[in-house]
Motif scaffolding. Structure first.
Motif, PDB file in Angstrom:
ATOM      1  N   GLY A  86      -3.030   9.973   4.542  1.00  0.00           N
ATOM      2  CA  GLY A  86      -3.294   8.715   5.216  1.00  0.00           C
ATOM      3  C   GLY A  86      -3.291   8.889   6.721  1.00  0.00           C
TER       4      GLY A  86
ATOM      5  N   SER B 295      -0.307  11.046  -0.460  1.00  0.00           N
ATOM      6  CA  SER B 295      -1.643  11.628  -0.294  1.00  0.00           C
ATOM      7  C   SER B 295      -2.482  11.444  -1.552  1.00  0.00           C
TER       8      SER B 295
ATOM      9  N   GLU C 196       4.114   4.351  -6.536  1.00  0.00           N
ATOM     10  CA  GLU C 196       5.250   5.216  -6.203  1.00  0.00           C
ATOM     11  C   GLU C 196       6.131   5.518  -7.395  1.00  0.00           C
TER      12      GLU C 196
ATOM     13  N   ALA D  72      -7.220   1.039   1.685  1.00  0.00           N
ATOM     14  CA  ALA D  72      -5.824   1.280   1.324  1.00  0.00           C
ATOM     15  C   ALA D  72      -5.709   1.630  -0.144  1.00  0.00           C
TER      16      ALA D  72
ATOM     17  N   TYR E  13       0.833  -1.206   0.000  1.00  0.00           N
ATOM     18  CA  TYR E  13       0.000   0.000   0.000  1.00  0.00           C
ATOM     19  C   TYR E  13       0.871   1.261   0.000  1.00  0.00           C
ATOM     20  N   ILE E  14       0.252   2.349  -0.492  1.00  0.00           N
ATOM     21  CA  ILE E  14       0.933   3.642  -0.432  1.00  0.00           C
ATOM     22  C   ILE E  14       0.168   4.609   0.466  1.00  0.00           C
ATOM     23  N   GLN E  15      -1.065   4.204   0.839  1.00  0.00           N
ATOM     24  CA  GLN E  15      -1.836   4.987   1.805  1.00  0.00           C
ATOM     25  C   GLN E  15      -2.843   4.079   2.490  1.00  0.00           C
TER      26      GLN E  15
ATOM     27  N   TYR F   1       3.969  -0.538   9.809  1.00  0.00           N
ATOM     28  CA  TYR F   1       3.125   0.546   9.300  1.00  0.00           C
ATOM     29  C   TYR F   1       3.998   1.675   8.767  1.00  0.00           C
ATOM     30  N   ARG F   2       3.738   2.093   7.538  1.00  0.00           N
ATOM     31  CA  ARG F   2       4.581   3.125   6.915  1.00  0.00           C
ATOM     32  C   ARG F   2       4.026   4.523   7.185  1.00  0.00           C
ATOM     33  N   GLN F   3       4.907   5.412   7.565  1.00  0.00           N
ATOM     34  CA  GLN F   3       4.516   6.797   7.844  1.00  0.00           C
ATOM     35  C   GLN F   3       4.712   7.693   6.616  1.00  0.00           C
ATOM     36  N   ASP F   4       5.528   7.243   5.652  1.00  0.00           N
ATOM     37  CA  ASP F   4       5.802   8.052   4.452  1.00  0.00           C
ATOM     38  C   ASP F   4       4.757   7.768   3.373  1.00  0.00           C
ATOM     39  N   GLN F   5       3.501   8.007   3.703  1.00  0.00           N
ATOM     40  CA  GLN F   5       2.416   7.662   2.787  1.00  0.00           C
ATOM     41  C   GLN F   5       2.199   8.754   1.741  1.00  0.00           C
TER      42      GLN F   5
END
Length: 630
Positions: free
Chosen positions: A222, A244, A305, A99, A80-82, A238-242
Motif C-alpha cells: 500500500g 500487501s 486481517e 482500497a 481498509y487493510i490497504q 491513515y494506517r501504516q501497518d497495511q
C-alpha cells in the motif's frame, strides 16, 4: 400465507447490499421513517465478489457519494487493510484511489451504522410482492404475510432476483455466496409488466494464505502517503501497518488446462444463459478471446486481517471444481494452494433500465424505485451511487419536494444513470473514465467542490461537514487570488532553477500563478521563491490542478454551459411522438420507448439524429405538440 397489516413507513428499501444500505441511510437521514428489509442480516453490505472499493472511475463515485452525504467512503476508511492511489504518473482526471477491504469488518461497520441511525429500522424478511394500487406502489408483502405500507419503495435486490449459481455442470437456485435467492419478487415484477433481462457475473476461487508460496510472486504494498475516500477522515487515521497484495500470472500450462476443458465450461456448453460483463470476463473467456496473450495477471488479495482466505483476482471462473484446482496449481506461487471456496458464475434477473426516469423511479409504476445491480450494473460502487440517488428521490417524493437529478456534468453517478436510462445496457454495466465526456472536471480530488452544496441543500450533508467544506473552498479561492497578485523577477536563483529543470529562462517578470503553470514547476518548488501560507495539502493539490489545467478546464466548462441550455429545454410528458410529422421512424420508436425528459437527453439516444432534434425543438418551442397519449 395469510396476510396481516404490519407497520406503516414513509420509505421501504428491499435489499441491504451496497445500494440498499445507501438508499436506507439517505432516506432516514432526510427525516423519513424508513424500513430496510433484507433476506439475511448477515449479508448487509456484504462483498460476495472482490473485497475492494475504488479504482478508475469507481473511486470517483465513492468520493461523490461522500460529498453528497453518503456512507461508503467513511465505511471503507474505517475498515481498509490497504490503500493505493492508482495512475499517479498520469493526469488528475484518471488518478484513482483503491482500497482493499476487510470484508467482514466492512459488513459489520455498515450494519452497525444502519442499526444506530435514527428513523431507520433494519429487519430480516423476504419480500414476495409489492402492493400496487392504480399504478402506484403502496408497500410490500413478505413471505411471512406481513403487509408493510409505504409512500415509496426502493428495490435493491442485487443478484438475488431469481439467482442461480453455476459451477461446471452444477446449477442450483441461490443468491450470491450461497445465500437465499429472491424468486417470488422476481416473478411479481414480471407480472407487473416490467421488462426483465437475464445477466451473469462471476467470482474466482479463494485459496488459503498459508498454502501460497509468496516468494515467487511480486509484492504490491500500500501507499505510505495518507489518502482517504471520505473528505471527513483525517490523515492521522491513515494506517501504516497495511497488508500487501501479491502479483502472479497465468502461463501456457494454465491456458492448456482451460483449452482442454472448454467442453466442460458452462459458458460454452449452453448452461450459462445470462449475458456476462465484457470488461470483467471469466478466465476461460479471456483465453478464448485473447488467444495470442501468453499470460494474464492474477492478484492475490487478502480478504481480511482475521481470515486465511485470499481472493484470486483475475481468475473468475465457472469451470468444474477439479479444473479450477488444476488451473490454480499451474500458477507460480499456487502450486500447493488449498482452495477454500470454489469460483462460480451467478445468473440473475435485472429490470431493463430504459423503464426508469433519471430519478430511478419506474415509469410504469409511480413511487417505485430500483437501484444497483437490479438495474443492470456491476460493482459495489455503481450500486452504492444509484442507491444514494434512489433513496434521496424516494424521500423527496414522500416530502413533496422537487426531485434530485444528477447531470452528466455533475459527476460519474450522473453519467452512469444517464447511460442506463437513455442508452440502456445489454450487458452488466461498468463505469469507465472513457464514458465521461467531461472527465477532466469529474476528478476524484474535486468531488466535494462539485457536490457538497447539493448534498447540503438536500439535507444529507451535516453542518460540521459543510463548514469544513466552506473553509477549504475559501482557502483555495484565497490562494488562487494571491498567486495572481505576486510577481516574480528573473533573478539568478530562478534562472538557475529553470536551467536545472530544462525550462525556458524568464525574459521578464512573471505572475506566481503563471510561473506555477509551467509543467516543470510544482507548488512546493514555487515556495522557494515567494512567501507561502500554511495550507492543507488538499488545498495545495486543488490550487495546483486548477492553475495548471486552467485552459482545459475552461474548455470543458464551456461545453457544460452549452449542455445546460439543452437540459433546460424540457419535453412535455406523454407526447405522442407518432403524431409529429417529419420525425424518422426509428426516432419515433426510440423516443416513445425512452421518453426523454429534456432535449439534451433526447440527443443522446441512439437512432435520434440532429434533424430529428431540430424538428422536436421547433414543435416544443411553438407549442404545436397538442396530441398526447392517454
Amino acid at each position: 400465507m395469510e396476510q396481516y397489516q404490519a407497520e406503516k413507513y414513509d420509505v421501504i428499501i428491499v435489499g441491504a447490499g451496497h445500494a440498499g444500505s445507501e438508499a436506507a441511510l439517505a432516506s432516514a437521514r432526510m427525516g423519513c421513517k424508513t424500513l430496510l428489509l433484507t433476506i439475511n442480516l448477515d449479508m448487509v453490505a456484504f462483498m460476495p465478489c472482490n473485497p475492494s472499493v475504488g479504482g478508475p472511475a469507481k473511486g470517483v463515485v465513492v468520493r461523490e457519494i461522500d460529498a453528497l452525504g453518503g456512507q461508503m467512503g467513511k465505511n471503507i476508511d474505517a475498515t481498509y487493510i490497504q490503500m493505493r492511489m492508482l495512475n499517479t504518473g498520469k493526469g488528475p482526471a484518471v488518478r484513482a484511489l483503491r482500497a482493499q477491504a476487510d470484508k467482514h469488518a466492512y459488513h459489520t461497520q455498515m450494519k452497525q451504522t444502519i442499526e444506530e441511525t435514527a428513523n431507520l429500522t433494519l429487519r430480516q424478511g423476504i419480500v414476495e410482492k409489492l402492493i400496487v394500487e392504480d399504478g402506484v406502489c403502496r408497500g410490500v408483502v413478505t413471505a411471512t404475510g406481513a403487509a408493510y405500507a409505504a409512500e415509496a419503495v426502493v428495490i435493491t435486490a442485487g443478484t438475488a432476483l431469481r439467482g442461480e449459481i453455476i459451477i461446471g455442470e452444477l446449477k442450483y437456485s441461490s443468491g450470491p455466496n450461497n445465500s437465499q435467492p429472491s424468486i417470488g419478487l422476481a416473478d411479481h415484477l414480471q407480472e407487473l409488466g416490467l421488462e426483465i433481462a437475464r445477466f451473469k457475473t462471476g467470482t474466482p476461487p479463494r485459496v488459503k494464505a498459508s498454502s501460497i508460496d509468496y516468494s515467487v510472486t511480486e509484492e504490491q504494498p500500500g501507499d505510505t502517503t495518507p489518502n482517504h475516500f471520505s473528505y471527513q477522515t483525517p490523515d492521522s487515521r491513515y494506517r501504516q501497518d497495511q497488508l500487501s497484495c501479491w502479483l502472479t500470472y497465468t502461463n501456457e500450462k494454465t491456458h492448456e488446462i482451460i483449452q482442454q476443458n472448454l467442453h466442460r465450461a458452462p459458458m460454452f456448453t449452453g448452461i450459462v444463459e445470462g449475458v456476462g460483463a465484457r470488461y470483467c470476463p471469466s478466465i476461460e473467456d479471456k483465453i478464448v478471446r485473447f488467444a495470442d496473450k501468453a499470460r494474464h495477471q492474477l492478484f492475490l488479495e487478502p480478504e481480511g486481517e482475521h481470515t486465511e482466505e485470499v481472493y484470486v483476482q483475475g481468475l473468475s471462473t465457472s469451470m468444474p471444481e477439479d479444473v479450477q484446482t488444476a488451473m490454480l496449481h499451474s500458477v507460480a506461487g499456487l502450486e500447493k494452494a488449498e482452495m477454500m471456496r470454489t469460483g462460480y458464475a451467478i445468473e440473475y434477473d435485472v429490470v431493463v433500465p430504459h423503464q426508469l426516469r433519471p430519478t430511478l423511479e419506474t415509469k410504469k409504476i409511480s413511487n417505485l424505485f430500483t437501484a444497483g445491480q437490479t438495474n443492470g450494473t456491476s460493482g459495489y460502487e455503481e450500486a452504492a451511487g444509484q442507491g444514494l440517488i434512489a433513496g434521496i428521490n424516494a424521500a423527496l417524493k414522500v416530502q413533496g419536494k422537487e426531485p434530485f437529478v444528477m447531470k452528466r456534468s455533475d459527476g460519474y453517478i450522473g453519467v452512469m444513470i444517464d447511460d442506463l436510462v437513455t442508452k440502456g445496457t445489454n450487458e452488466p454495466y461498468r463505469l469507465l473514465t472513457s464514458r465521461a465526456e467531461y472527465r477532466l472536471i469529474l476528478r476524484h480530488d474535486n468531488a466535494d467542490l462539485r457536490l457538497t452544496e447539493k448534498g447540503h441543500e438536500i439535507g444529507l450533508v451535516r453542518e460540521e461537514q459543510y463548514e469544513a467544506f466552506l473553509e477549504k473552498k475559501a482557502a483555495i479561492e484565497a490562494e488562487l487570488k494571491r498567486l495572481q497578485t505576486i510577481r516574480l523577477k528573473p533573478t539568478a536563483e530562478i534562472q538557475a532553477f529553470l536551467a536545472e529543470k530544462g525550462g525556458a529562462p524568464l525574459k521578464d517578470g512573471i505572475l506566481a500563478a503563471d510561473f506555477l503553470r509551467r509543467p516543470e514547476v510544482s507548488y512546493q518548488e514555487l515556495a522557494r521563491f515567494i512567501p507561502m501560507e500554511a495550507l492543507d495539502n488538499k488545498v495545495i493539490e486543488q490550487v495546483e490542478i486548477q492553475i495548471k489545467y486552467e485552459g482545459y478546464i475552461k474548455k470543458a466548462l464551456d461545453k457544460v454551459d452549452k449542455l445546460k441550455r439543452m437540459e433546460a429545454k424540457k419535453i412535455p410528458v406523454n407526447i405522442d411522438y407518432a403524431a409529429i410529422n417529419g420525425l424518422a421512424t426509428e426516432a419515433k420508436q426510440k423516443l416513445t420507448k425512452i421518453q426523454p425528459e429534456t432535449l439534451a437527453q433526447a440527443s443522446r439516444i441512439s437512432g435520434v439524429n440532429p434533424a430529428d432534434l431540430s424538428i422536436l425543438m421547433v414543435y416544443i418551442e411553438q407549442g404545436r405538440i397538442a396530441k398526447t397519449t392517454a
